[in-house]
Design a protein around this motif. Structure first.
Motif, mmCIF file in Angstrom:
data_model
loop_
_atom_site.group_PDB
_atom_site.id
_atom_site.type_symbol
_atom_site.label_atom_id
_atom_site.label_comp_id
_atom_site.label_asym_id
_atom_site.label_seq_id
_atom_site.Cartn_x
_atom_site.Cartn_y
_atom_site.Cartn_z
ATOM 1 N N ASP A 70 16.696 -20.787 80.997
ATOM 2 C CA ASP A 70 16.518 -22.148 80.521
ATOM 3 C C ASP A 70 15.421 -22.179 79.470
ATOM 4 O O ASP A 70 14.731 -21.189 79.211
ATOM 5 C CB ASP A 70 16.214 -23.099 81.686
ATOM 6 C CG ASP A 70 14.961 -22.701 82.453
ATOM 7 O OD1 ASP A 70 14.060 -22.071 81.856
ATOM 8 O OD2 ASP A 70 14.884 -23.021 83.654
ATOM 9 N N ALA A 71 15.254 -23.340 78.843
ATOM 10 C CA ALA A 71 14.315 -23.457 77.726
ATOM 11 C C ALA A 71 12.889 -23.114 78.151
ATOM 12 O O ALA A 71 12.141 -22.438 77.427
ATOM 13 C CB ALA A 71 14.382 -24.864 77.150
ATOM 14 N N LYS A 77 8.667 -16.640 78.213
ATOM 15 C CA LYS A 77 8.909 -15.232 77.884
ATOM 16 C C LYS A 77 8.296 -14.854 76.544
ATOM 17 O O LYS A 77 7.636 -13.811 76.409
ATOM 18 C CB LYS A 77 10.413 -14.959 77.871
ATOM 19 C CG LYS A 77 10.791 -13.564 77.364
ATOM 20 C CD LYS A 77 12.294 -13.387 77.290
ATOM 21 C CE LYS A 77 12.647 -12.032 76.687
ATOM 22 N NZ LYS A 77 14.108 -11.836 76.575
ATOM 23 N N TYR A 78 8.506 -15.688 75.543
ATOM 24 C CA TYR A 78 8.069 -15.338 74.200
ATOM 25 C C TYR A 78 6.639 -15.751 73.893
ATOM 26 O O TYR A 78 6.029 -15.223 72.955
ATOM 27 C CB TYR A 78 9.023 -15.937 73.162
ATOM 28 C CG TYR A 78 10.386 -15.302 73.174
ATOM 29 C CD1 TYR A 78 10.540 -13.947 72.900
ATOM 30 C CD2 TYR A 78 11.527 -16.034 73.479
ATOM 31 C CE1 TYR A 78 11.787 -13.345 72.921
ATOM 32 C CE2 TYR A 78 12.785 -15.441 73.508
ATOM 33 C CZ TYR A 78 12.904 -14.095 73.221
ATOM 34 O OH TYR A 78 14.125 -13.491 73.254
ATOM 35 N N LEU A 79 6.083 -16.687 74.628
ATOM 36 C CA LEU A 79 4.727 -17.141 74.350
ATOM 37 C C LEU A 79 3.684 -16.451 75.222
ATOM 38 O O LEU A 79 2.502 -16.746 75.109
ATOM 39 C CB LEU A 79 4.611 -18.657 74.525
ATOM 40 C CG LEU A 79 5.489 -19.530 73.625
ATOM 41 C CD1 LEU A 79 5.099 -20.991 73.747
ATOM 42 C CD2 LEU A 79 5.397 -19.093 72.167
ATOM 43 N N TYR A 201 14.011 -17.481 67.717
ATOM 44 C CA TYR A 201 13.887 -18.390 66.583
ATOM 45 C C TYR A 201 13.903 -19.848 67.040
ATOM 46 O O TYR A 201 13.187 -20.694 66.491
ATOM 47 C CB TYR A 201 15.002 -18.137 65.569
ATOM 48 C CG TYR A 201 14.912 -16.791 64.902
ATOM 49 C CD1 TYR A 201 13.885 -16.496 64.017
ATOM 50 C CD2 TYR A 201 15.859 -15.802 65.154
ATOM 51 C CE1 TYR A 201 13.790 -15.256 63.401
ATOM 52 C CE2 TYR A 201 15.772 -14.553 64.550
ATOM 53 C CZ TYR A 201 14.738 -14.288 63.683
ATOM 54 O OH TYR A 201 14.649 -13.060 63.081
ATOM 55 N N GLY A 202 14.719 -20.145 68.036
ATOM 56 C CA GLY A 202 14.741 -21.487 68.588
ATOM 57 C C GLY A 202 13.435 -21.846 69.261
ATOM 58 O O GLY A 202 12.973 -22.996 69.191
ATOM 59 N N VAL A 203 12.806 -20.871 69.927
ATOM 60 C CA VAL A 203 11.516 -21.111 70.573
ATOM 61 C C VAL A 203 10.469 -21.481 69.531
ATOM 62 O O VAL A 203 9.701 -22.450 69.696
ATOM 63 C CB VAL A 203 11.075 -19.876 71.380
ATOM 64 C CG1 VAL A 203 9.620 -20.010 71.832
ATOM 65 C CG2 VAL A 203 11.983 -19.683 72.589
#
Length: 620
Positions: A70-71, A77-79, A201-203
């Motif tokens: 989910d968002a 995960k990426y931050l 990229y969406g994140v």
């Protein structure tokens, strides 16, 4: 008391009898269950619209695990490498975004990535359901009764045969649909790969939006890359696109190349794919995506190696590099022209550094990959697209060795309006060919060519072929060209061609054989094309056309189309052009335009360029 043999045998015999009866009953029930299961499987299989082909086990497609998160999980995960920004609303710095991208380094540099296969329940998250553009147009023209009004109905069987994967072993299982699924063939829906859009990229786009930046809805990668052309990409955004892999020779990092090929019943398709790998200096960096439109019963698929099977001759390029080839096979009855086929081809892109578009009947030159990449770098322009009509193989290349035999090359400078009334459009005609006078870099030109295009991967991300243009052939080039111009891209002709074209082919099937199936849809396609790129005269602006996905397949805001028309002498209202543009394209245009290349290499700054071409020989 002790049991004797008979007594003991009698007890055990009775038990065995009961066991045999139960076993017989169990087998009978199991047989019924198996029959029921088989029936269910057959019914289910019969209702499936999209079927996957068999592919090599060593390249079995993997679903993108990120889409299952989910968002909130994706953000975490990426931050996790940049905890200082998670709870703030301060603007993101370039170094912050780079650290986020670094967290996705392995994902963005994975090569090759297959489009995979769509499973029987349509649960592959990397695929989606779309409405076939021909059906879409007929519904608009005739309403829901379009199937009765079309002269030739497209049957469910024709709509069902969409295959995918590295299908060197081709499956020709063609099934009907029973309308049990919303993507049923009777309704004209089809399953296709999604556009490449890694979640990272969406994140980043979401984080920008959380900090007050206004962004459009849609794919994360396009929101990240200048928000659908609402502004020019930054150098760091552009450079985030493109995988690199180590060379098999010395470990040096190589920029990967994706080749998109749209083929219509073309027996030379497999030879073109073979040529691309065989002639490359570094075939390990090449990935090919083919949209193969064929009649399954009679035509040879592009996946078939030209020199026998892989078992018989395993050293053929189509066998050696089969895990770098994706073939989306489509029933030829579904063809509505090259635009939709090339649209599907752009959906096969998976993050390669460079992207090529070429025809299915070309011959590549020796070491074409090294040559064309070197030429692109000499332009020193991140927004450069090397493009030209491809010269014929005769007198230009030794097809046996791949050696170039001519230094001449075409240049894109000739264009005029063609057709009449509602179907009138700008078309690039026969282009002049000659020995180039500029040798230290490619030569800048005004127009884009569909026959050969080479640029950064972000070009086909930002300027994908329009999904909603059925029966467009001659107008595709000005559509992509103008849309690319509006995003900030510049077109150059390469000094040295990467491939040559087989012209004068006889008895080759053409997609026009399907024209009666979707009769009238081309009118809507041309109206949409001209309306989106602002080439519809005032008298034609209210005409009917498909108004959907206009941002996704529309113009950017980096440059205005009016600037293009004024610069190159195109008069939309009168549908005329200033002739003899070729007298300017070449050294004069190079001298005039190149000084306005932005210092950061992000394209020609047309805001500072004050030039309007006027025919110097009006009396000729």
């Amino acid at each position: 008391p002790a049991f004797d043999a008979d007594t003991n045998g009698g007890v055990n015999g009775s038990k065995r009898s009961r066991v045999r009866r139960k076993l017989k009953s169990f087998r009978k029930q199991s047989s019924l269950k198996i029959k029921n299961v088989v029936v269910v499987i057959l019914i289910t299989t019969g209702s499936i619209f999209v079927i996957g082909t068999m592919i090599a086990m060593w390249n079995f497609p993997r679903h993108n695990d990120n889409v299952l998160l989910d968002a909130a999980s994706l953000r975490a995960k990426y931050l996790q490498n940049v905890p200082t920004i998670r709870d703030t609303t301060d603007p993101l710095l370039d170094e912050d975004e780079q650290r986020i991208l670094n967290a996705a380094h392995d994902e963005l540099n994975r090569f090759p990535i297959s489009i995979g296969i769509d499973d029987m329940q349509h649960e592959n998250p990397d695929w989606e359901t779309i409405l076939h553009p021909g059906t879409e147009a007929l519904k608009m023209i005739h309403g829901e009764s379009h199937q009765q009004k079309a002269k030739k109905q497209t049957t469910p069987a024709e709509l069902a045969r969409v295959l995918s994967g590295n299908n060197l072993i081709q499956s020709n299982a063609n099934t009907n649909s029973d309308n049990s699924d919303k993507s049923g063939a009777n309704e004209g829906y089809m399953r296709v790969p999604k556009f490449w859009d890694p979640p990272v990229y969406g994140v980043i786009a979401d984080e920008r939006e959380r900090r007050g930046e206004k962004l459009s809805e849609g794919d994360g990668v396009r929101r990240y890359l200048g928000n659908f052309g609402s502004r020019l990409m930054t150098p760091s955004e552009a450079k985030s696109i493109g995988s690199r892999i180590p060379s098999k020779d010395d470990g040096e990092l190589l920029e990967t190349i994706f080749i998109a090929i749209a083929s219509y019943r073309d027996w030379q398709c497999s030879g073109t794919v073979e040529s691309a790998f065989l002639r490359a200096a570094h075939p390990e960096r090449i990935r090919v995506g083919v949209v193969d439109q064929i009649h399954f019963e009679t035509d040879e698929p592009c996946s078939k190696p030209p020199n026998g099977s892989c078992e018989e001759n395993p050293n053929q390029p189509l066998c050696l590099y089969k895990d770098q080839i994706d073939i989306l096979s489509l029933d030829a009855a579904l063809s509505v022209g090259p635009v939709f086929a090339r649209h599907l081809g752009y959906r096969l892109y998976r993050g390669e550094y460079f992207a090529v578009q070429c025809d299915a009947h070309v011959e590549f030159v020796q070491h074409w990959d090294d040559e064309i990449i070197a030429q692109w770098h000499t332009a020193k322009n991140e927004m450069a697209v090397l493009t030209a009509y491809v010269s014929g193989v005769e007198n230009h290349i030794d097809v046996k060795t791949g050696k170039r035999t001519s230094k001449a090359r075409p240049i894109m400078c000739e264009s005029d309006f063609e057709g009449s009334g509602k179907m009138k459009h700008l078309r690039h005609g026969q282009q002049p060919e000659g020995i180039p006078y500029i040798h230290d870099m490619p030569t800048i030109e005004p127009f884009w060519a569909a026959g050969f295009s080479f640029g950064r991967g972000h070009f086909i991300i930002n300027v994908p072929y329009d999904q909603h243009l059925p029966w467009i052939f001659q107008g595709e080039e000005i559509s992509i060209g103008l849309r690319g111009f509006s995003y900030g891209y510049d077109y150059y002709t390469p000094e040295k061609a990467a491939c040559y074209h087989f012209y004068e082919r006889k008895e080759i099937p053409l997609f026009w054989e399907n024209v009666e199936t979707y009769k009238g849809s081309g009118y809507l396609g041309m109206n949409r094309l001209n309306s989106i790129i602002h080439m519809q005269p005032d008298s034609e602006k209210d005409k009917q056309w498909i108004r959907i996905d206009e941002r996704k397949y529309g113009l950017g805001q980096v440059r205005d189309t009016l600037k293009f028309f004024e610069t190159f002498g195109i008069h939309v209202e009168s549908q005329t052009v200033e002739h003899h543009l070729c007298t300017f394209v070449g050294k004069p245009m190079q001298k005039k335009f190149i000084p306005y290349l932005r210092p950061d290499g992000m394209g020609i700054d047309y805001d500072k360029l004050d030039f309007k071409f006027v025919d110097p020989r009006k009396n000729d």
